[in-house]
Design an enzyme around this catalytic site. Structure first.
Site, PDB file in Angstrom:
ATOM      1  N   ASP A  37      -2.225  -2.255  10.335  1.00 36.21           N
ATOM      2  CA  ASP A  37      -2.457  -2.184   8.882  1.00 36.21           C
ATOM      3  C   ASP A  37      -3.025  -3.486   8.306  1.00 36.21           C
ATOM      4  OD1 ASP A  37      -1.497   0.376   8.796  1.00 36.21           O
ATOM      5  OD2 ASP A  37       0.498  -0.179   8.040  1.00 36.21           O
ATOM      6  N   LYS A  55       0.859  -1.202   0.000  1.00 41.30           N
ATOM      7  CA  LYS A  55       0.000   0.000   0.000  1.00 41.30           C
ATOM      8  C   LYS A  55       0.888   1.242   0.000  1.00 41.30           C
ATOM      9  CE  LYS A  55       0.921   1.374   4.415  1.00 41.30           C
ATOM     10  NZ  LYS A  55       1.560   2.595   4.846  1.00 41.30           N
TER      11      LYS A  55
HETATM   12  P1  ATP Z   1       5.029  -0.347   9.020  1.00 44.10           P
HETATM   13  O1  ATP Z   1       4.810   0.846   8.136  1.00 44.10           O
HETATM   14  O2  ATP Z   1       3.743  -1.071   9.412  1.00 44.10           O
HETATM   15  O3  ATP Z   1       6.009  -0.163  10.118  1.00 44.10           O
HETATM   16  P2  ATP Z   1       6.695  -1.251   6.953  1.00 44.10           P
HETATM   17  O4  ATP Z   1       5.969  -1.366   5.683  1.00 44.10           O
HETATM   18  O5  ATP Z   1       7.484  -0.007   7.156  1.00 44.10           O
HETATM   19  O6  ATP Z   1       5.681  -1.444   8.110  1.00 44.10           O
HETATM   20  P3  ATP Z   1       7.519  -4.005   6.937  1.00 44.10           P
HETATM   21  O7  ATP Z   1       8.097  -4.359   5.622  1.00 44.10           O
HETATM   22  O8  ATP Z   1       6.160  -4.482   7.251  1.00 44.10           O
HETATM   23  O9  ATP Z   1       7.658  -2.433   7.142  1.00 44.10           O
HETATM   24  O10 ATP Z   1       8.563  -4.502   8.051  1.00 44.10           O
HETATM   25  C1  ATP Z   1       8.555  -4.022   9.363  1.00 44.10           C
HETATM   26  C2  ATP Z   1       9.323  -4.981  10.271  1.00 44.10           C
HETATM   27  O11 ATP Z   1       8.588  -6.194  10.374  1.00 44.10           O
HETATM   28  C3  ATP Z   1      10.702  -5.344   9.761  1.00 44.10           C
HETATM   29  O12 ATP Z   1      11.634  -4.991  10.747  1.00 44.10           O
HETATM   30  C4  ATP Z   1      10.676  -6.855   9.540  1.00 44.10           C
HETATM   31  O13 ATP Z   1      11.835  -7.501  10.025  1.00 44.10           O
HETATM   32  C5  ATP Z   1       9.467  -7.327  10.318  1.00 44.10           C
HETATM   33  N1  ATP Z   1       8.733  -8.406   9.604  1.00 44.10           N
HETATM   34  C6  ATP Z   1       8.166  -9.483  10.155  1.00 44.10           C
HETATM   35  N2  ATP Z   1       7.573 -10.251   9.234  1.00 44.10           N
HETATM   36  C7  ATP Z   1       7.750  -9.667   8.046  1.00 44.10           C
HETATM   37  C8  ATP Z   1       7.380  -9.998   6.705  1.00 44.10           C
HETATM   38  N3  ATP Z   1       6.694 -11.108   6.413  1.00 44.10           N
HETATM   39  N4  ATP Z   1       7.718  -9.131   5.740  1.00 44.10           N
HETATM   40  C9  ATP Z   1       8.398  -8.002   6.042  1.00 44.10           C
HETATM   41  N5  ATP Z   1       8.797  -7.659   7.273  1.00 44.10           N
HETATM   42  C10 ATP Z   1       8.477  -8.482   8.282  1.00 44.10           C
END
Ligand code: ATP
Length: 297
Positions: free
Chosen positions: A134, A8
């Site tokens: 989310d 997203k």
């Molecule tokens: P948010 O904005 O909700 O913080 P994001 O999009 O910035 O999320 P994500 O890619 O969801 O970031 O990753 C956030 C953290 O979640 C990372 O530190 C990662 O190690 C952990 N994580 C756990 N499971 C997953 C997964 N399946 N994919 C990505 N990251 C994951």
């Protein structure tokens, strides 16, 4: 069985204040784009939940949100079977694109199909709220205004076909640090979502692009000046406004046509390694045909 986990972007992100439980009260318009992780779910006859991924940047144990989702699904549905989850990671990690939440949502949707449990999207979204703010949005997909911690959703139906060029700066941004550095005087006085919803409903691309707003962008730019410098460079090269998704560091430009998006994509590829060309996924989400969604090139 294959399930796509779509990323997203935030078209708006307003922080309305701080809640007694420590969370921030947000008001944001989220839009699904066609950049997706591809999850394969297979029955595990031994009854275990196991995980494999083609990325070293995500945990491969019970901390992975896909693993959490499988456990949440088992606990709520009462089905005690095992599953082997393979994640082909395409969404940049920790980038403000909700990649982990999208994977969790894909596991909820996928297990519902694999185990034939017949749960509704509403039920799956409610289970998802226990995994992350989310996740309910990622279960539903499309476009929505999200309030509360991000879990209270109001769907937005629109037919806008916009193109998105994403740039992922090589900077690690901590979501907690960004929210922590947000000052009370930076909270939004009014949410931008009503204007954005009107622009989307009217199919007015210029109004949508002009209405993109993220109250966290100045905070991330303050904490990570290299992201601010890159945003300025991207704006100069792309010649269109540059925005930030979530708490960053991913930057994006909205373009009205495939040709204009391709030009920006190629210009940015000249100096950035991680650039993605994608587009909005429609609100009434059609299942991707032929396996992979149209992530280009
Ligand atoms: P948010 O904005 O909700 O913080 P994001 O999009 O910035 O999320 P994500 O890619 O969801 O970031 O990753 C956030 C953290 O979640 C990372 O530190 C990662 O190690 C952990 N994580 C756990 N499971 C997953 C997964 N399946 N994919 C990505 N990251 C994951």
């Amino acid at each position: 069985m294959v399930e796509h986990a779509f990323a997203k972007i935030n078209l708006t992100l307003d922080v309305m204040g701080r809640r007694p439980d420590g969370y921030h009260e947000v008001d944001m318009v989220m839009q699904t784009i066609d950049l997706a992780d591809v999850l394969t779910l297979e029955e595990d006859p031994a009854g275990a939940i196991t995980l494999e991924a083609n990325a070293s940047s995500v945990p491969l144990d019970e901390r992975n949100l896909a693993h959490v989702a499988a456990r949440v699904f088992r606990a709520n549905s009462g089905v005690n079977r095992g599953v082997r989850i393979l994640i082909d990671k395409q969404i940049p990690v920790a980038a403000g694109l909700a990649g982990g939440s999208a994977d969790a949502a894909a596991v909820l949707r996928g297990l519902n199909r694999l185990w034939g449990t017949g749960k509704t999207t509403d039920e799956l979204a409610a289970w998802g709220a226990a995994i992350g703010s989310d996740v309910p949005f990622c279960v539903r997909r499309g476009c929505a205004v999200a309030r509360g911690r991000g879990e209270r959703l109001e769907p937005v139906n629109h037919r806008m076909h916009a193109w998105v060029v994403l740039v992922r700066p090589p900077v690690f941004v901590s979501t907690g640090d960004v929210y922590g550095a947000l000052r009370a005087e930076e909270y939004s006085r009014r949410p931008r979502s009503p204007e954005m919803v009107r622009a989307l409903a009217a199919g007015d691309f210029e109004a949508v692009r002009a209405g993109v707003h993220n109250v966290l962008a100045p905070v991330t730019f303050r904490l990570y000046p290299e992201v601010a410098r890159l945003a300025e460079r991207v704006r100069h090269v792309a010649g269109v406004p540059v925005h930030m998704s979530g708490s960053g560091p991913t930057l994006f430009c909205l373009l009205p046509t495939r040709g204009s998006a391709q030009r920006v994509y190629h210009a940015l590829r000249g100096f950035m390694r991680e650039v993605y060309l994608c587009r909005f996924l429609p609100s009434a989400l059609a299942p991707p045909r032929g396996g992979r969604p149209s992530v280009e090139p």
